[in-house]
Design a protein around this motif. Structure first.
Motif, PDB file in Angstrom:
ATOM      1  N   VAL A  38       0.864  -1.174   0.000  1.00  0.00           N
ATOM      2  CA  VAL A  38       0.000   0.000   0.000  1.00  0.00           C
ATOM      3  C   VAL A  38       0.900   1.223   0.000  1.00  0.00           C
ATOM      4  O   VAL A  38       1.839   1.303   0.782  1.00  0.00           O
ATOM      5  CB  VAL A  38      -0.928   0.010   1.241  1.00  0.00           C
ATOM      6  CG1 VAL A  38      -1.797   1.246   1.263  1.00  0.00           C
ATOM      7  CG2 VAL A  38      -1.781  -1.255   1.292  1.00  0.00           C
ATOM      8  N   LYS A  39       0.617   2.152  -0.892  1.00  0.00           N
ATOM      9  CA  LYS A  39       1.399   3.391  -0.936  1.00  0.00           C
ATOM     10  C   LYS A  39       0.672   4.486  -0.168  1.00  0.00           C
ATOM     11  O   LYS A  39      -0.553   4.541  -0.154  1.00  0.00           O
ATOM     12  CB  LYS A  39       1.633   3.826  -2.378  1.00  0.00           C
ATOM     13  CG  LYS A  39       2.593   2.916  -3.095  1.00  0.00           C
ATOM     14  CD  LYS A  39       3.044   3.493  -4.399  1.00  0.00           C
ATOM     15  CE  LYS A  39       4.071   2.563  -5.027  1.00  0.00           C
ATOM     16  NZ  LYS A  39       4.683   3.126  -6.191  1.00  0.00           N
ATOM     17  N   ASP A  40       1.458   5.352   0.454  1.00  0.00           N
ATOM     18  CA  ASP A  40       0.900   6.487   1.179  1.00  0.00           C
ATOM     19  C   ASP A  40       1.814   7.691   0.994  1.00  0.00           C
ATOM     20  O   ASP A  40       3.032   7.544   0.899  1.00  0.00           O
ATOM     21  CB  ASP A  40       0.748   6.163   2.666  1.00  0.00           C
ATOM     22  CG  ASP A  40      -0.029   7.231   3.416  1.00  0.00           C
ATOM     23  OD1 ASP A  40      -0.960   7.815   2.828  1.00  0.00           O
ATOM     24  OD2 ASP A  40       0.302   7.483   4.588  1.00  0.00           O
ATOM     25  N   ASN A  41       1.214   8.872   0.931  1.00  0.00           N
ATOM     26  CA  ASN A  41       1.966  10.114   0.759  1.00  0.00           C
ATOM     27  C   ASN A  41       1.940  10.918   2.047  1.00  0.00           C
ATOM     28  O   ASN A  41       0.865  11.166   2.602  1.00  0.00           O
ATOM     29  CB  ASN A  41       1.364  10.966  -0.370  1.00  0.00           C
ATOM     30  CG  ASN A  41       1.379  10.244  -1.693  1.00  0.00           C
ATOM     31  OD1 ASN A  41       2.263   9.449  -1.972  1.00  0.00           O
ATOM     32  ND2 ASN A  41       0.398  10.527  -2.524  1.00  0.00           N
TER      33      ASN A  41
ATOM     34  N   VAL B  19      -6.119   1.265   7.831  1.00  0.00           N
ATOM     35  CA  VAL B  19      -6.319   1.022   6.408  1.00  0.00           C
ATOM     36  C   VAL B  19      -7.813   0.997   6.095  1.00  0.00           C
ATOM     37  O   VAL B  19      -8.605   0.411   6.841  1.00  0.00           O
ATOM     38  CB  VAL B  19      -5.660  -0.319   6.001  1.00  0.00           C
ATOM     39  CG1 VAL B  19      -5.945  -0.661   4.559  1.00  0.00           C
ATOM     40  CG2 VAL B  19      -4.162  -0.261   6.256  1.00  0.00           C
TER      41      VAL B  19
ATOM     42  N   GLN C 113     -10.752   0.949   2.541  1.00  0.00           N
ATOM     43  CA  GLN C 113     -10.914   0.595   1.138  1.00  0.00           C
ATOM     44  C   GLN C 113     -11.489   1.796   0.403  1.00  0.00           C
ATOM     45  O   GLN C 113     -12.482   2.378   0.833  1.00  0.00           O
ATOM     46  CB  GLN C 113     -11.847  -0.605   0.970  1.00  0.00           C
ATOM     47  CG  GLN C 113     -11.281  -1.875   1.528  1.00  0.00           C
ATOM     48  CD  GLN C 113     -12.205  -3.066   1.329  1.00  0.00           C
ATOM     49  OE1 GLN C 113     -13.302  -2.948   0.815  1.00  0.00           O
ATOM     50  NE2 GLN C 113     -11.742  -4.231   1.741  1.00  0.00           N
ATOM     51  N   LYS C 114     -10.836   2.168  -0.691  1.00  0.00           N
ATOM     52  CA  LYS C 114     -11.313   3.260  -1.529  1.00  0.00           C
ATOM     53  C   LYS C 114     -11.974   2.639  -2.755  1.00  0.00           C
ATOM     54  O   LYS C 114     -11.385   1.788  -3.420  1.00  0.00           O
ATOM     55  CB  LYS C 114     -10.144   4.160  -1.947  1.00  0.00           C
ATOM     56  CG  LYS C 114     -10.581   5.363  -2.733  1.00  0.00           C
ATOM     57  CD  LYS C 114      -9.404   6.274  -3.037  1.00  0.00           C
ATOM     58  CE  LYS C 114      -9.896   7.471  -3.839  1.00  0.00           C
ATOM     59  NZ  LYS C 114      -8.816   8.345  -4.213  1.00  0.00           N
TER      60      LYS C 114
ATOM     61  N   LYS D  61      -8.978   0.223  -4.262  1.00  0.00           N
ATOM     62  CA  LYS D  61      -7.661   0.011  -3.651  1.00  0.00           C
ATOM     63  C   LYS D  61      -7.727   0.275  -2.168  1.00  0.00           C
ATOM     64  O   LYS D  61      -8.688   0.849  -1.664  1.00  0.00           O
ATOM     65  CB  LYS D  61      -6.608   0.908  -4.304  1.00  0.00           C
ATOM     66  CG  LYS D  61      -6.825   2.390  -4.029  1.00  0.00           C
ATOM     67  CD  LYS D  61      -5.703   3.230  -4.612  1.00  0.00           C
ATOM     68  CE  LYS D  61      -5.863   4.685  -4.217  1.00  0.00           C
ATOM     69  NZ  LYS D  61      -4.720   5.486  -4.629  1.00  0.00           N
ATOM     70  N   ASN D  62      -6.685  -0.136  -1.472  1.00  0.00           N
ATOM     71  CA  ASN D  62      -6.530   0.194  -0.064  1.00  0.00           C
ATOM     72  C   ASN D  62      -5.771   1.497   0.045  1.00  0.00           C
ATOM     73  O   ASN D  62      -4.928   1.801  -0.792  1.00  0.00           O
ATOM     74  CB  ASN D  62      -5.742  -0.888   0.680  1.00  0.00           C
ATOM     75  CG  ASN D  62      -6.545  -2.134   0.940  1.00  0.00           C
ATOM     76  OD1 ASN D  62      -6.199  -3.203   0.463  1.00  0.00           O
ATOM     77  ND2 ASN D  62      -7.627  -2.027   1.684  1.00  0.00           N
ATOM     78  N   GLU D  63      -6.087   2.263   1.081  1.00  0.00           N
ATOM     79  CA  GLU D  63      -5.295   3.454   1.371  1.00  0.00           C
ATOM     80  C   GLU D  63      -5.193   3.634   2.871  1.00  0.00           C
ATOM     81  O   GLU D  63      -6.005   3.114   3.630  1.00  0.00           O
ATOM     82  CB  GLU D  63      -5.874   4.690   0.687  1.00  0.00           C
ATOM     83  CG  GLU D  63      -7.207   5.162   1.161  1.00  0.00           C
ATOM     84  CD  GLU D  63      -7.688   6.406   0.425  1.00  0.00           C
ATOM     85  OE1 GLU D  63      -7.216   6.698  -0.688  1.00  0.00           O
ATOM     86  OE2 GLU D  63      -8.549   7.088   0.978  1.00  0.00           O
TER      87      GLU D  63
ATOM     88  N   LYS E 226      -5.629   5.761   5.973  1.00  0.00           N
ATOM     89  CA  LYS E 226      -6.388   6.932   6.425  1.00  0.00           C
ATOM     90  C   LYS E 226      -5.579   7.725   7.440  1.00  0.00           C
ATOM     91  O   LYS E 226      -5.553   8.941   7.405  1.00  0.00           O
ATOM     92  CB  LYS E 226      -7.716   6.486   7.023  1.00  0.00           C
ATOM     93  CG  LYS E 226      -8.629   7.613   7.387  1.00  0.00           C
ATOM     94  CD  LYS E 226     -10.021   7.099   7.693  1.00  0.00           C
ATOM     95  CE  LYS E 226     -10.969   8.208   7.996  1.00  0.00           C
ATOM     96  NZ  LYS E 226     -11.478   8.857   6.807  1.00  0.00           N
TER      97      LYS E 226
END
Length: 172
Positions: free
Chosen positions: A55-58, A101, A103-104, A113-115, A117
């Motif tokens: 999972v990517k996160d910014n 985590v 679900q989007k 996808k997962n993101e 939060k």
């Protein structure tokens, strides 16, 4: 190039909503589309069956998103870096944090996808926990108590080694 073949279900399955232990595999400093500095984290998260999900996160370096940087640093035990006001990608790599985590849903041509939060401290009570990565289990080794300091029987170590060796034939 070598890879592990997977079914369509394995490729498209999402993590259920929840709190997961996340390992930072890579971290890269980039500019967002609006020109803000950010660190792109690539997280390894394991599901209940032990399958790894990436999972990517910014982490955006802007005032309105500073709460997420704080939460990540607190969860990953990086408050020294946060308090110094300096967070670099190389200091994030290898860290472990707890990610919330979600679900989007799919949008247009982009699949669901997962993101992440947010991030949190290790939860006191947790729901279903993701399994540990699949692989060889650690070998449980027995410890042999040391002989008393005034012991004059040096072969007691040999007897103890033979006793332990009976569980590990390669040691005898």
């Amino acid at each position: 190039m070598r890879f592990e073949p997977k079914s369509r279900e394995e490729l498209s399955s999402l993590l259920p909503k929840g709190i997961y232990k996340a390992y930072v595999r890579t971290a890269i400093e980039k500019k967002s589309t609006k020109g803000n500095d950010m660190i792109v984290l690539e997280l390894e998260i394991y599901d209940a069956e032990g399958r790894c999900k990436v999972v990517k996160d910014n982490l955006l370096m802007m005032q309105s998103m500073q709460w997420k940087i704080y939460d990540f640093c607190e969860s990953a035990d990086m408050m020294t870096e946060y308090n110094a006001g300096e967070l670099y990608p190389e200091s994030c790599i290898g860290k472990t944090a707890f990610a919330k985590v979600v679900q989007k849903e799919a949008e247009g041509d982009f699949p669901a996808k997962n993101e992440v939060k947010s991030y949190c401290l290790e939860p006191k009570t947790q729901g279903p926990q993701p399994a540990k990565p699949k692989g060889k289990p650690a070998v449980k080794r027995e410890t042999v108590p040391a002989p008393p300091p005034d012991s004059d029987i040096p072969f007691s170590w040999l007897i103890a080694l033979i006793a332990v060796g009976s569980q590990f034939p390669w040691m005898v």
